[in-house]
Design a protein around this motif. Structure first.
Motif, PDB file in Angstrom:
ATOM      1  N   ALA A   8       0.836  -1.209   0.000  1.00 25.15           N
ATOM      2  CA  ALA A   8       0.000   0.000   0.000  1.00 25.15           C
ATOM      3  C   ALA A   8       0.866   1.252   0.000  1.00 25.15           C
ATOM      4  O   ALA A   8       0.589   2.221  -0.720  1.00 25.15           O
ATOM      5  N   ALA A   9       1.965   1.208   0.780  1.00 21.28           N
ATOM      6  CA  ALA A   9       2.890   2.345   0.799  1.00 21.28           C
ATOM      7  C   ALA A   9       3.567   2.514  -0.551  1.00 21.28           C
ATOM      8  O   ALA A   9       3.756   3.632  -1.045  1.00 21.28           O
ATOM      9  N   PHE A  10       3.926   1.404  -1.162  1.00 23.14           N
ATOM     10  CA  PHE A  10       4.551   1.442  -2.485  1.00 23.14           C
ATOM     11  C   PHE A  10       3.605   2.027  -3.523  1.00 23.14           C
ATOM     12  O   PHE A  10       4.004   2.811  -4.397  1.00 23.14           O
ATOM     13  N   LEU A  11       2.322   1.660  -3.419  1.00 27.37           N
ATOM     14  CA  LEU A  11       1.322   2.147  -4.369  1.00 27.37           C
ATOM     15  C   LEU A  11       1.229   3.670  -4.337  1.00 27.37           C
ATOM     16  O   LEU A  11       1.097   4.316  -5.382  1.00 27.37           O
ATOM     17  N   LYS A  12       1.331   4.241  -3.144  1.00 30.56           N
ATOM     18  CA  LYS A  12       1.246   5.696  -3.023  1.00 30.56           C
ATOM     19  C   LYS A  12       2.395   6.390  -3.739  1.00 30.56           C
ATOM     20  O   LYS A  12       2.235   7.480  -4.284  1.00 30.56           O
ATOM     21  N   THR A  13       3.568   5.756  -3.740  1.00 31.56           N
ATOM     22  CA  THR A  13       4.726   6.390  -4.369  1.00 31.56           C
ATOM     23  C   THR A  13       4.609   6.418  -5.885  1.00 31.56           C
ATOM     24  O   THR A  13       5.315   7.175  -6.555  1.00 31.56           O
ATOM     25  N   LEU A  14       3.743   5.545  -6.448  1.00 41.73           N
ATOM     26  CA  LEU A  14       3.609   5.506  -7.906  1.00 41.73           C
ATOM     27  C   LEU A  14       2.690   6.605  -8.434  1.00 41.73           C
ATOM     28  O   LEU A  14       2.586   6.804  -9.643  1.00 41.73           O
ATOM     29  N   ASP A  15       2.013   7.283  -7.546  1.00 38.39           N
ATOM     30  CA  ASP A  15       1.058   8.316  -7.970  1.00 38.39           C
ATOM     31  C   ASP A  15       1.802   9.617  -8.231  1.00 38.39           C
ATOM     32  O   ASP A  15       1.649  10.601  -7.539  1.00 38.39           O
ATOM     33  N   ARG A  16       2.666   9.630  -9.221  1.00 40.17           N
ATOM     34  CA  ARG A  16       3.474  10.782  -9.552  1.00 40.17           C
ATOM     35  C   ARG A  16       3.292  11.124 -11.019  1.00 40.17           C
ATOM     36  O   ARG A  16       3.764  10.394 -11.894  1.00 40.17           O
ATOM     37  N   ARG A  17       2.565  12.184 -11.315  1.00 44.39           N
ATOM     38  CA  ARG A  17       2.440  12.698 -12.683  1.00 44.39           C
ATOM     39  C   ARG A  17       1.980  11.623 -13.675  1.00 44.39           C
ATOM     40  O   ARG A  17       2.375  11.620 -14.833  1.00 44.39           O
ATOM     41  N   HIS A  18       1.195  10.635 -13.215  1.00 43.08           N
ATOM     42  CA  HIS A  18       0.690   9.553 -14.089  1.00 43.08           C
ATOM     43  C   HIS A  18       1.826   8.762 -14.730  1.00 43.08           C
ATOM     44  O   HIS A  18       1.740   8.334 -15.877  1.00 43.08           O
ATOM     45  N   THR A  19       2.906   8.603 -13.954  1.00 44.24           N
ATOM     46  CA  THR A  19       4.052   7.846 -14.475  1.00 44.24           C
ATOM     47  C   THR A  19       3.959   6.359 -14.131  1.00 44.24           C
ATOM     48  O   THR A  19       4.874   5.596 -14.448  1.00 44.24           O
ATOM     49  N   ASP A  20       2.862   5.933 -13.486  1.00 46.59           N
ATOM     50  CA  ASP A  20       2.780   4.549 -13.030  1.00 46.59           C
ATOM     51  C   ASP A  20       2.894   3.545 -14.178  1.00 46.59           C
ATOM     52  O   ASP A  20       3.547   2.507 -14.056  1.00 46.59           O
ATOM     53  N   ARG A  21       2.286   3.834 -15.347  1.00 45.91           N
ATOM     54  CA  ARG A  21       2.373   2.905 -16.485  1.00 45.91           C
ATOM     55  C   ARG A  21       3.818   2.757 -16.947  1.00 45.91           C
ATOM     56  O   ARG A  21       4.299   1.646 -17.207  1.00 45.91           O
ATOM     57  N   MET A  22       4.494   3.867 -17.057  1.00 53.56           N
ATOM     58  CA  MET A  22       5.883   3.830 -17.505  1.00 53.56           C
ATOM     59  C   MET A  22       6.750   3.057 -16.510  1.00 53.56           C
ATOM     60  O   MET A  22       7.591   2.217 -16.902  1.00 53.56           O
ATOM     61  N   ILE A  23       6.562   3.325 -15.212  1.00 56.15           N
ATOM     62  CA  ILE A  23       7.360   2.654 -14.188  1.00 56.15           C
ATOM     63  C   ILE A  23       7.141   1.147 -14.228  1.00 56.15           C
ATOM     64  O   ILE A  23       8.100   0.352 -14.228  1.00 56.15           O
TER      65      ILE A  23
END
Length: 725
Positions: A507-522
């Protein structure tokens, strides 16, 4: 020269605590110099243009009185304020006058008038010390200086406040840059800056010595007075310990800075910031810590940035110019030149707090395990106006700092970096990223080293239209996504998310992916890296070097599309907000109209009721007036008849009057005759009384008694005869 300065300052009247310190603090840091200047100059006439609450002026007066200097002091001000200082009422002047007059009124005068109206009161060549602190536009300061310059004596010194205020419409710095080339000068960088200009050609020896200070001596003078000013600004008295500490500043045995091995290397990567570079450089030169080198690397500026830098005189400045290579390469060049134990980076449009180095050094030198320190951030606009504070997590430990940084770059900028020099060798400097090189470095630094956040705002981050990060937000988003993906591929997740429950860690990791919609790229990079056995560093090298890479292009296109959608949504939202605001205004107007209508209706009802009552009263009054009219008619008829009778009676009365007048005249005549008759009767009575007296005298006489006796028989006979007859 340093020994002369020690003698000069040890005998100066600059250690006294000022008697007057108000809530207008902008001049407090310069009060010690004001006191010293009066002691050295011993002015015969002192004039201050722009006094406000009077902190600076009363410091001058306090020293004049304490030193028994034969000096006439004058404060000139309208005490109405101006657009920069703000407008205020008569209470400011009244309060100052009540405080000032009992203490200094025998030699000091408050002139409540405009500067131009006061100048004729002073003879040419009569003013020894002039302090110009009125309206701070360039034009106003220039006008005040040129108007009052003929009044300056051969010993004359002029003070200019706010030489280090560059925002809004403040222009003292601009005029100061122009005028200091023509006279001996010294400038202080603390407390908004103070320019000291020697306009006379026969300056006292002490003042001349001050202007001759250059290089290290000038730094010592500035540090001495900024240290004293800091004590005064804190509202405390100068202790013996303070005096000893400040005396060491003047000691030639104590180096101001060590050119070969400075304590701190400050790196300014400069590019096209002619509007801001002065403030950036002077915010470094004005630090309470003086042992530093200032490395300025001009990355091919096309404006006047280079000229401005070269015009600033300080032995600690090293200026380099290069063809444009980007911020990360420019910073790396500065790091390669750095000889300091610590390194601090400042972008050419930002500025430091004066105590930033002092506070950071204290933290690092108390804890050898600490590698870097950061501060909170004060965000300002292009004119230096306050916008907001960027604070980040409260009281964070090392892991909380890193997790918060993954969610958002709350450290903001490379201008917030202060670290040990050897950190750069381990991290290998800044990556080849145009927009997010600071964020990449911060993540590596906070992951590998112990860092701390000082809970104070110690630098200003300027947000303006030409910030590099605003150039291409899609490319910025791509760089952020690449940084996060490579970081996650290289880091130990169990160290980063040390939760006993794996799902909490997820859950903590999921929050870090919410950056400028970069989650798909990451996720794409991490998935393919895992499947194809490619390390994050390999991805990083390829995708930063090859700008035509299809995956990079696809990501940038995706971010650009999303940003366009977001911008369109923002525009729609702004339009909706405007519409909603108008609707709210209309709704407010309608509500107000309804309320006013209801109030008007209630008033009308009350008025109508009163009108109905008034109508009934009017009808009653009309009936009563009719009855009264009839009675009046009857009365009037009787009055007419009575009037006729009165007229008749008036004729009779007139006739009677005439007759009475005639009778009165006759009476007057009769009365006159009666009076005369009365007078005659009175005379007759008087004669009769006289005759009676004579007769009585006669009858009482002897002859009358004899005769009466002789004739008595005869009278008896006659009486008898009368009875018979």
């Amino acid at each position: 020269m340093t020994s002369d300065l020690q003698t000069l300052f040890n005998t100066a009247l600059c250690f006294e605590k000022p008697e007057r310190l108000t809530n207008v603090t902008s001049w407090h840091g310069h009060i010690p110099f004001a006191m010293a200047a009066v002691g050295w100059l011993k002015p015969r006439t002192l004039v201050e243009l722009g006094t406000h609450r009077g902190d600076s002026y009363c410091a001058f007066c306090q020293t004049v009185k304490a030193s028994a200097t034969d000096c006439a002091c004058y404060a000139v001000d309208t005490w109405e304020g101006d657009p920069q200082a703000g407008l205020y009422g008569p209470e400011i002047y009244d309060e100052l006058q009540a405080w000032h007059n009992p203490r200094y009124g025998d030699f000091s005068t408050l002139l409540k008038m405009r500067f131009d109206d006061a100048v004729s009161r002073f003879e040419n060549g009569s003013v020894d010390l002039l302090h110009i602190d009125g309206l701070h536009t360039c034009e106003a300061v220039k006008h005040d200086f040129e108007t009052w310059l003929p009044k300056m004596s051969p010993r004359g010194v002029v003070l200019f406040h706010d030489t280090q205020v560059f925002g809004r419409d403040f222009g003292v710095w601009k005029f100061w840059e122009e005028i200091k080339a023509a006279y001996p000068y010294l400038e202080f960088f603390h407390s908004h800056g103070l320019g000291v200009l020697g306009v006379g050609d026969a300056l006292p020896e002490e003042v001349a010595a001050l202007f001759q200070a250059d290089g290290e001596d000038a730094i010592r003078v500035r540090r001495f007075f900024s240290g004293l000013g800091e004590i005064i600004s804190q509202g405390r008295e100068v202790t013996d310990a303070d005096r000893k500490r400040l005396s060491r500043v003047l000691d030639s045995e104590t180096p101001v800075f060590r050119p070969e091995s400075p304590k701190i290397s400050v790196i300014i990567p400069a590019y096209n910031h002619e509007q801001y570079i002065r403030e950036a450089v002077y915010s470094v030169l004005g630090q309470s810590v003086t042992d530093f080198e200032l490395i300025i690397v001009d990355d091919g500026s096309q404006d006047h940035t280079g000229e401005i830098i070269r015009a600033i005189e300080d032995p600690r400045i090293q200026y380099y110019h290069q063809e444009n290579q980007g911020a990360h390469n420019t910073i790396n060049r500065g790091i390669g030149l750095a000889r300091g134990e610590y390194v601090s980076i400042l972008n050419s449009d930002d500025a430091y707090d004066p105590r930033r180095f002092e506070i950071f050094l204290e933290a690092l030198e108390q804890d050898d395990s600490l590698s870097a320190v950061f501060s909170r951030t004060e965000c300002v606009d292009g004119e230096g106006g306050f916008l907001r504070y960027e604070t980040g997590p409260e009281n964070p430990d090392e892991n909380a700092i890193l997790l918060s940084l993954l969610a958002d770059n709350f450290l903001i900028s490379t201008s917030n970096l202060f670290c040990r020099n050897d950190v750069f060798k381990i991290i290998n400097g800044f990556s080849n990223l145009r927009y997010a090189h600071d964020y990449d470095f911060f993540l590596k630094l906070c992951y590998r080293f112990k860092v701390r956040i000082i809970d104070k705002s110690l630098f200003k981050y300027r947000i303006h239209s030409t910030n590099t990060i605003r150039e291409n937000e899609a490319e910025t988003d791509f760089e952020v996504g690449l940084i996060l993906a490579v970081f996650f591929m290289n880091c130990d997740l169990r160290r980063l998310f040390p939760a006993d429950d794996m799902y909490r860690a997820m859950a903590a990791f999921l929050k870090t992916l919410d950056r400028r919609h970069t989650d798909r790229m990451i996720l794409t990079l991490m998935f393919f890296g895992e499947r194809f056995g490619i390390r994050g560093d390999a991805f990083f090298e390829v995708l930063t070097e090859d700008r035509e890479n299809p995956f990079r292009q696809g990501c940038v296109d995706f971010f650009r599309t999303w940003l366009n959608m977001w911008q369109n949504a923002q525009e729609v939202w702004q339009k909706w907000e405007k519409t909603d605001k108008k609707l709210a205004e209309v709704s407010a107007d309608a509500k107000r109209w309804w309320q006013e209508s209801r109030d008007a209706w209630q008033k009308w009802e009350k008025t109508d009721k009163k009108l109905a009552e008034a109508s009934a009263d009017a009808k009653k009054w009309w009936q009563e007036s009719q009855d009264a009219w009839q009675k009046w008619e009857k009365t009037n008829t009787r009055l007419i008849e009575t009037d006729k009778k009165l007229a008749e009676a008036s004729g009779d009365a007139k006739k009677w009057w005439q007759e009475s007048q005639s009778a009165w005249q006759k009476w007057e005549e009769t009365n006159t005759r009666l009076i005369k008759t009365d007078e005659k009767l009175t005379e007759a009575n008087e004669r009769f009384a006289e005759a009676e007296k004579q007769i009585e005298a006669l009858m009482n006489s002897a002859s009358f008694r004899i005769g009466n006796a002789v004739t008595w028989p005869a009278r008896k006979i006659v009486q008898k005869g009368d009875r018979k007859s």
